[in-house]
Design a protein around this motif. Structure first.
Motif, PDB file in Angstrom:
ATOM      1  N   GLY A  54       0.811  -1.214   0.000  1.00 45.32           N
ATOM      2  CA  GLY A  54       0.000   0.000   0.000  1.00 45.32           C
ATOM      3  C   GLY A  54       0.842   1.259   0.000  1.00 45.32           C
ATOM      4  O   GLY A  54       0.528   2.230  -0.706  1.00 45.32           O
ATOM      5  N   LEU A  55       1.919   1.267   0.776  1.00 48.91           N
ATOM      6  CA  LEU A  55       2.793   2.435   0.827  1.00 48.91           C
ATOM      7  C   LEU A  55       3.493   2.654  -0.508  1.00 48.91           C
ATOM      8  O   LEU A  55       3.504   3.772  -1.042  1.00 48.91           O
ATOM      9  N   ALA A  56       4.058   1.588  -1.075  1.00 51.07           N
ATOM     10  CA  ALA A  56       4.761   1.713  -2.353  1.00 51.07           C
ATOM     11  C   ALA A  56       3.818   2.160  -3.458  1.00 51.07           C
ATOM     12  O   ALA A  56       4.172   3.008  -4.301  1.00 51.07           O
ATOM     13  N   LEU A  57       2.603   1.619  -3.470  1.00 50.66           N
ATOM     14  CA  LEU A  57       1.646   1.981  -4.515  1.00 50.66           C
ATOM     15  C   LEU A  57       1.185   3.429  -4.354  1.00 50.66           C
ATOM     16  O   LEU A  57       0.984   4.134  -5.354  1.00 50.66           O
ATOM     17  N   ALA A  58       1.038   3.888  -3.118  1.00 49.83           N
ATOM     18  CA  ALA A  58       0.647   5.285  -2.883  1.00 49.83           C
ATOM     19  C   ALA A  58       1.722   6.246  -3.380  1.00 49.83           C
ATOM     20  O   ALA A  58       1.418   7.298  -3.975  1.00 49.83           O
ATOM     21  N   ILE A  59       2.988   5.899  -3.148  1.00 50.61           N
ATOM     22  CA  ILE A  59       4.091   6.740  -3.642  1.00 50.61           C
ATOM     23  C   ILE A  59       4.120   6.724  -5.163  1.00 50.61           C
ATOM     24  O   ILE A  59       4.335   7.759  -5.809  1.00 50.61           O
ATOM     25  N   LEU A  60       3.891   5.560  -5.768  1.00 49.96           N
ATOM     26  CA  LEU A  60       3.844   5.468  -7.227  1.00 49.96           C
ATOM     27  C   LEU A  60       2.708   6.327  -7.774  1.00 49.96           C
ATOM     28  O   LEU A  60       2.838   6.940  -8.843  1.00 49.96           O
ATOM     29  N   HIS A  61       1.612   6.394  -7.051  1.00 49.68           N
ATOM     30  CA  HIS A  61       0.433   7.132  -7.506  1.00 49.68           C
ATOM     31  C   HIS A  61       0.687   8.633  -7.590  1.00 49.68           C
ATOM     32  O   HIS A  61       0.335   9.272  -8.585  1.00 49.68           O
ATOM     33  N   ASP A  62       1.296   9.199  -6.542  1.00 48.63           N
ATOM     34  CA  ASP A  62       1.466  10.656  -6.562  1.00 48.63           C
ATOM     35  C   ASP A  62       2.887  11.097  -6.895  1.00 48.63           C
ATOM     36  O   ASP A  62       3.142  12.284  -7.101  1.00 48.63           O
ATOM     37  N   GLY A  63       3.813  10.141  -6.950  1.00 48.27           N
ATOM     38  CA  GLY A  63       5.185  10.492  -7.304  1.00 48.27           C
ATOM     39  C   GLY A  63       5.841  11.431  -6.324  1.00 48.27           C
ATOM     40  O   GLY A  63       6.740  12.193  -6.696  1.00 48.27           O
ATOM     41  N   GLN A  64       5.421  11.352  -5.045  1.00 48.13           N
ATOM     42  CA  GLN A  64       5.934  12.287  -4.039  1.00 48.13           C
ATOM     43  C   GLN A  64       6.451  11.533  -2.807  1.00 48.13           C
ATOM     44  O   GLN A  64       5.829  11.568  -1.735  1.00 48.13           O
ATOM     45  N   PRO A  65       7.580  10.861  -2.941  1.00 48.23           N
ATOM     46  CA  PRO A  65       8.160  10.207  -1.757  1.00 48.23           C
ATOM     47  C   PRO A  65       8.591  11.238  -0.731  1.00 48.23           C
ATOM     48  O   PRO A  65       9.070  12.316  -1.080  1.00 48.23           O
ATOM     49  N   ARG A  66       8.382  10.924   0.529  1.00 46.63           N
ATOM     50  CA  ARG A  66       8.738  11.841   1.615  1.00 46.63           C
ATOM     51  C   ARG A  66       9.562  11.110   2.665  1.00 46.63           C
ATOM     52  O   ARG A  66       9.471   9.879   2.790  1.00 46.63           O
ATOM     53  N   LEU A  67      10.316  11.856   3.434  1.00 47.43           N
ATOM     54  CA  LEU A  67      11.115  11.247   4.496  1.00 47.43           C
ATOM     55  C   LEU A  67      10.227  10.510   5.485  1.00 47.43           C
ATOM     56  O   LEU A  67      10.600   9.462   6.020  1.00 47.43           O
ATOM     57  N   GLY A  68       9.023  11.048   5.696  1.00 46.09           N
ATOM     58  CA  GLY A  68       8.097  10.410   6.623  1.00 46.09           C
ATOM     59  C   GLY A  68       7.667   9.022   6.189  1.00 46.09           C
ATOM     60  O   GLY A  68       7.195   8.221   7.015  1.00 46.09           O
TER      61      GLY A  68
END
Length: 320
Positions: A54-68
């Motif tokens: 779920g986390l990896a797919l969410a980052i793929l969705h918005d293209g906005q990885p964060r330190l958090g």
């Protein structure tokens, strides 16, 4: 129905031989760690992997990885260990009379007398409070999803009493992390997360039906329902359906998530994840023998690798 008595040191029958709980943990802690299935880590992996999906797919969705996101990944790992432990403790409390009648489970801490019900309840509460402390570091949407997860966790141990499909309830509980981790990153739950969640439920039906065949004979004698008993000799056919559903739903989730912001190359690589996962599940089907308990347990444990395969593909896609 006549099974082996617990080993003198209290080792649980289906635990990995030489596991750290039985060999290195302090003696006073071993019964509680066994209650939490710390001697059988596969369950923690199966609870954690959908969180990381779920986390990896969410980052793929918005293209906005964060330190958090690093903390979300670590927090999900710690939370999965704690909540799997709490859930297993709850399961053993509710199933203690059934467990005493089943060969594979009679050596568990409560039916074997290593832990009282009162001690188990206290231990469950400690684990839940620690998990809550982690959950409260996430955003409000994730906290809400974490609280809601208690519903399927609470119901699951009773499902085998009233439905032939208790594995569905296990899937609802074990894959909730896909929704929670998506919400922790995005602040809401969206369609790609829901499709991923449904894919995880289909995967759970696949691996837990394999697992349940170990107890099918005892379950029939004591009146416990399961998909293993329901499907019987048609199990392989049903597992094929679950395989297809797992791959198709995960593929749809990835397409829905990746189309807005990902490159074509990233989408292609990410789609390779469920494709490769499906081949691993097909490999399990080729080795399936519902009469061989050792093989059933081996195949069930292989699902850690099954779940990590699409995660690896998603992580590579994030770099593209």
């Amino acid at each position: 129905m006549q099974g082996n008595a617990p080993t003198p040191d209290g080792q649980v029958a289906d635990a990995v031989t030489g596991n750290w709980v039985d060999t290195r943990a302090p003696a006073f802690a071993r019964p509680y760690l066994r209650l939490s299935r710390a001697d059988r880590p596969i369950g923690t992996w199966l609870l954690l992997i959908p969180c990381w999906w779920g986390l990896a797919l969410a980052i793929l969705h918005d293209g906005q990885p964060r330190l958090g996101d690093l903390w979300i990944a670590v927090g999900c790992a710690a939370g999965a260990f704690l909540m799997r432990g709490a859930g297993c403790t709850w399961n053993d409390i509710t199933d203690r009379k059934f467990d005493a009648k089943v060969e594979r489970t009679r050596s568990r801490p409560i039916p074997s007398g290593q832990v009282s019900v009162r001690q188990a309840v206290i231990w469950m509460g400690i684990q839940c409070l620690l998990a809550l402390a982690i959950l409260l570091t996430f955003n409000q949407a994730a906290i809400a999803m974490g609280v809601l997860s208690l519903l399927p966790v609470t119901i699951y141990p009773y499902a085998k009493r009233f439905t032939w499909w208790p594995q569905v309830f296990l899937g609802l509980a074990f894959n909730w992390g896909a929704l929670l981790a998506w919400a922790a990153h995005r602040g809401t739950v969206e369609w790609p997360a829901i499709l991923l969640y449904l894919s995880g439920i289909a995967w759970t039906l696949f691996y837990d039906t394999i697992y349940a065949h170990q107890d099918a004979e005892d379950d029939e004698l004591i009146g416990i329902k399961s998909t293993a008993r329901l499907f019987g000799t048609d199990t392989a056919k049903w597992l094929k359906y679950f395989l297809v559903a797992t791959v198709a739903l995960m593929g749809l989730a990835i397409v829905e998530a990746a189309l807005p912001n990902s490159s074509v190359l990233a989408l292609v690589v990410a789609i390779g994840g469920p494709w490769a996962m499906g081949w691993h599940m097909a490999w399990q089907l080729r080795g399936l023998d519902i009469e061989d308990n050792a093989k059933l347990l081996q195949l069930f444990r292989a699902n850690r690798d099954t779940g990590l395969i699409p995660l690896i593909f998603l992580c590579v896609a994030l770099l593209l």
